[in-house]
Design an enzyme around this catalytic site. Structure first.
Site, PDB file in Angstrom:
ATOM      1  N   TYR A 104      -3.520   5.440  -5.293  1.00  0.00           N
ATOM      2  CA  TYR A 104      -4.168   4.204  -5.737  1.00  0.00           C
ATOM      3  C   TYR A 104      -5.658   4.475  -5.944  1.00  0.00           C
ATOM      4  CZ  TYR A 104      -4.485  -0.664  -6.809  1.00  0.00           C
ATOM      5  OH  TYR A 104      -4.685  -1.826  -7.487  1.00  0.00           O
ATOM      6  N   ARG A 157      -8.238  -5.952 -17.543  1.00  0.00           N
ATOM      7  CA  ARG A 157      -9.393  -5.726 -16.658  1.00  0.00           C
ATOM      8  C   ARG A 157      -8.958  -4.793 -15.535  1.00  0.00           C
ATOM      9  NH1 ARG A 157     -11.657  -6.318 -12.136  1.00  0.00           N
ATOM     10  NH2 ARG A 157      -9.731  -7.156 -11.260  1.00  0.00           N
ATOM     11  N   LYS A 175       0.257  -0.233  -6.785  1.00  0.00           N
ATOM     12  CA  LYS A 175       0.304  -1.342  -5.832  1.00  0.00           C
ATOM     13  C   LYS A 175       1.660  -1.416  -5.138  1.00  0.00           C
ATOM     14  CE  LYS A 175      -3.428  -3.668  -5.146  1.00  0.00           C
ATOM     15  NZ  LYS A 175      -4.103  -4.642  -5.997  1.00  0.00           N
TER      16      LYS A 175
END
Length: 565
Positions: A104, A157, A175
């Site tokens: 991540y 974004r 995630k």
């Protein structure tokens, strides 16, 4: 008394031969037993030796260490994930502190930017605007029928990197990896989704390797109608789903959350998850200093949906501690690129308008500037806490941090922008500028700071402390919605696990090695609050804990038995 570990039941599966070896959720590789190799037509397709998962993980760890760059390590881990998910999660859990920044943030940012270049194998669902009328068919193509958690993005974004088109798929994949590694949610229950509505990133549109829809982003009514088609199709396919919105642009994030949070069990991690972990960190930091959050003055740099979401949750917490709403709002100051948000500032978004300061209350301020800069605000407010969610590097200057420290002996400074390249100030600089007195928590991982022969460990204010536990709590309790009170209970539980509060020393947040313990505690608190709020069926505490235990997946191989399709 001798205790025994309950052995998982055998799993009956219809796949065999090369098909089984290509099924990531079921593949064991060299760990298939002799009997399984015979029963599933695998004899001769694997090396002779039958290995344990730990032996496989040790080999994978040695291979991992051979890669020199973080992006190469990321690609390697994703390859394991796409061939043997059980081994992937065993490896990640064995080396969580080392590998979390690789799967991540911050490395996932580079993986998103290079998504089409490094693409190897399909994972998740890509729903493009031209295919909008086939939404039901697309979701029916998902082979896992028992999906319980979806993370969805439109790629506009991505972290602080902006529009990455379908490259944003790296975020839902990452995630959901943490939902499993930290929260024990079975990978069979998870589904990453990207809504491909085009891209305004000209570099991607000109890239011959770009794999997404080559079209400017659709907007306004067309965009919202497309998202609504997706939501309705998801509700039809999986009525009890938990849907996490991820990395939507500011103009869409809050409207989508507001529109759907009471229609489907959903939340926005950028707004609510970031707020929950930040508030949990601040509660712990305040308690460690012998005070309450309601006694602090707080300045934000960045007044987008994430910053305003954090601010609103801080206000809710300080009201719980006894402040009136008006007094709570007077303690929070929001600064964006146009300066301090005030009641005379035009063109504010609805969620910003509730967080303005009244100009009449600023008449005594020591400034001659029409636009009140961050330095003006710090000089006049004399804050205890400074939070950065601007996505712009270097905006916490030496002058600003020293001015803050002049009036606050132990300032709390939280540069939360991701990835590392976008952080408002480095922990090294903040520690030096405050003579070693600042408590620093960052959004991305940083190594401990050494200043004047003293080591300062840096807490990572990582949403992974929150969202896996929320997901586990929702699944275990059967919650139909995620309420503000459930998020507050997650923050409070995180604060209770602070080593700094409990031991008087150490980090303000728990060590990553303890994150599963924290996630289970948050799951219980969230599930209990869901029952109290009437969005989950009430059970005993024992039954809720048992449901958490039953839903907590571990990366262990199960015995297989052959069955027909």
């Amino acid at each position: 008394m001798e205790t025994t570990t309950k052995k998982a039941r055998s799993l009956y599966i219809p796949y065999a031969g090369p098909v089984l070896l290509e099924f990531p959720l079921l593949n064991k590789g060299s760990a298939f037993s002799v009997e399984e190799r015979r029963n599933f037509n695998l004899s001769g397709l694997l090396p002779e030796v039958v290995e344990s998962i730990e032996e496989q993980a040790e080999r994978a760890w040695l291979q991992y260490q051979g890669f020199k760059t973080e992006i190469d390590k990321h690609i390697y881990l994703r390859n394991i994930q796409d061939t043997n998910e059980t081994l992937f999660y065993r490896l990640v859990q064995n080396h969580l502190e080392e590998m979390m920044p690789v799967i991540y943030t911050p490395t996932v940012g580079a993986a998103c930017e290079r998504f089409s270049e490094i693409y190897r194998r399909a994972r998740g669902v890509f729903i493009s605007y031209p295919n909008r009328h086939n939404m039901d068919d697309i979701l029916q193509n998902v082979p896992n029928h028992n999906i319980k958690v979806i993370v969805v993005t439109d790629g506009e974004r991505i972290l602080g990197l902006g529009d990455q088109g379908i490259g944003g798929m790296g975020i839902p994949i990452g995630k959901l990896s943490l939902y499993t590694a930290c929260g024990g949610i079975s990978p069979a229950y998870t589904l990453p989704v990207v809504l491909d509505v085009g891209t305004n990133n000209q570099q991607l549109l000109n890239d011959p390797l770009y794999m997404g829809w080559r079209h400017p982003r659709i907007t306004d009514d067309e965009y919202y109608a497309f998202v609504d088609e997706f939501i309705q199709a998801v509700k039809q396919r999986w009525p009890d789903i938990l849907l996490q919105f991820e990395d939507f642009a500011q103009k869409n994030a809050m409207p989508l959350l507001t529109r759907y949070r009471d229609e489907i069990c959903s939340f926005n991690d950028d707004i609510q998850g970031t707020a929950a972990v930040t508030v949990g960190t601040l509660i712990a930091a305040s308690r460690a200093a012998g005070s309450q959050l309601s006694e602090q003055k707080i300045v934000f740099l960045g007044a987008g949906s994430a910053g305003c979401g954090i601010a609103e949750q801080i206000i809710a917490q300080t009201q719980r501690e006894g402040l009136s709403e008006d007094a709570a709002r007077q303690n929070v100051f929001m600064v964006d690129r146009f300066g301090l948000l005030t009641d005379r500032m035009p063109n504010l978004l609805p969620f910003q308008a509730k967080l303005v300061q009244k100009c009449d209350n600023l008449q005594h301020w020591d400034t001659e500037n029409d636009v009140l800069s961050l330095l003006d605000v710090v000089r006049n407010v004399k804050p205890d806490i400074l939070i950065g969610v601007s996505g712009q590097t270097g905006l916490f200057t030496e002058e600003i941090i020293r001015e803050m420290h002049k009036h606050c002996p132990r300032p709390i400074v939280m540069p939360l922008s991701n990835p590392t390249s976008r952080v408002e100030a480095t922990p090294q600089d903040i520690i030096a500028w405050t003579e070693g007195n600042a408590l620093v928590a960052t959004g991305s991982p940083f190594s401990p700071v050494i200043w004047k022969d003293k080591v300062y460990p840096i807490a990572q204010c990582n949403n992974a402390y929150i969202f896996p536990g929320i997901g586990l709590g929702v699944i275990a309790s059967g919650a139909s919605r995620i309420t503000d009170e459930m998020l507050m209970s997650a923050s409070e539980t995180l604060a209770k696990h602070s080593p700094l509060v409990n031991n008087g020393e150490g980090l303000v947040l728990p060590a990553l090695k303890d994150i599963q313990v924290v996630s289970r505690a948050i799951a219980f608190a969230v599930g209990k609050m869901a029952q109290q709020q009437g969005v989950a069926v009430k059970t005993s505490a024992e039954a809720l804990q048992q449901a958490i235990d039953d839903n907590f997946w571990k990366p262990e191989y199960r015995d297989y038995r052959r069955t027909s399709i």
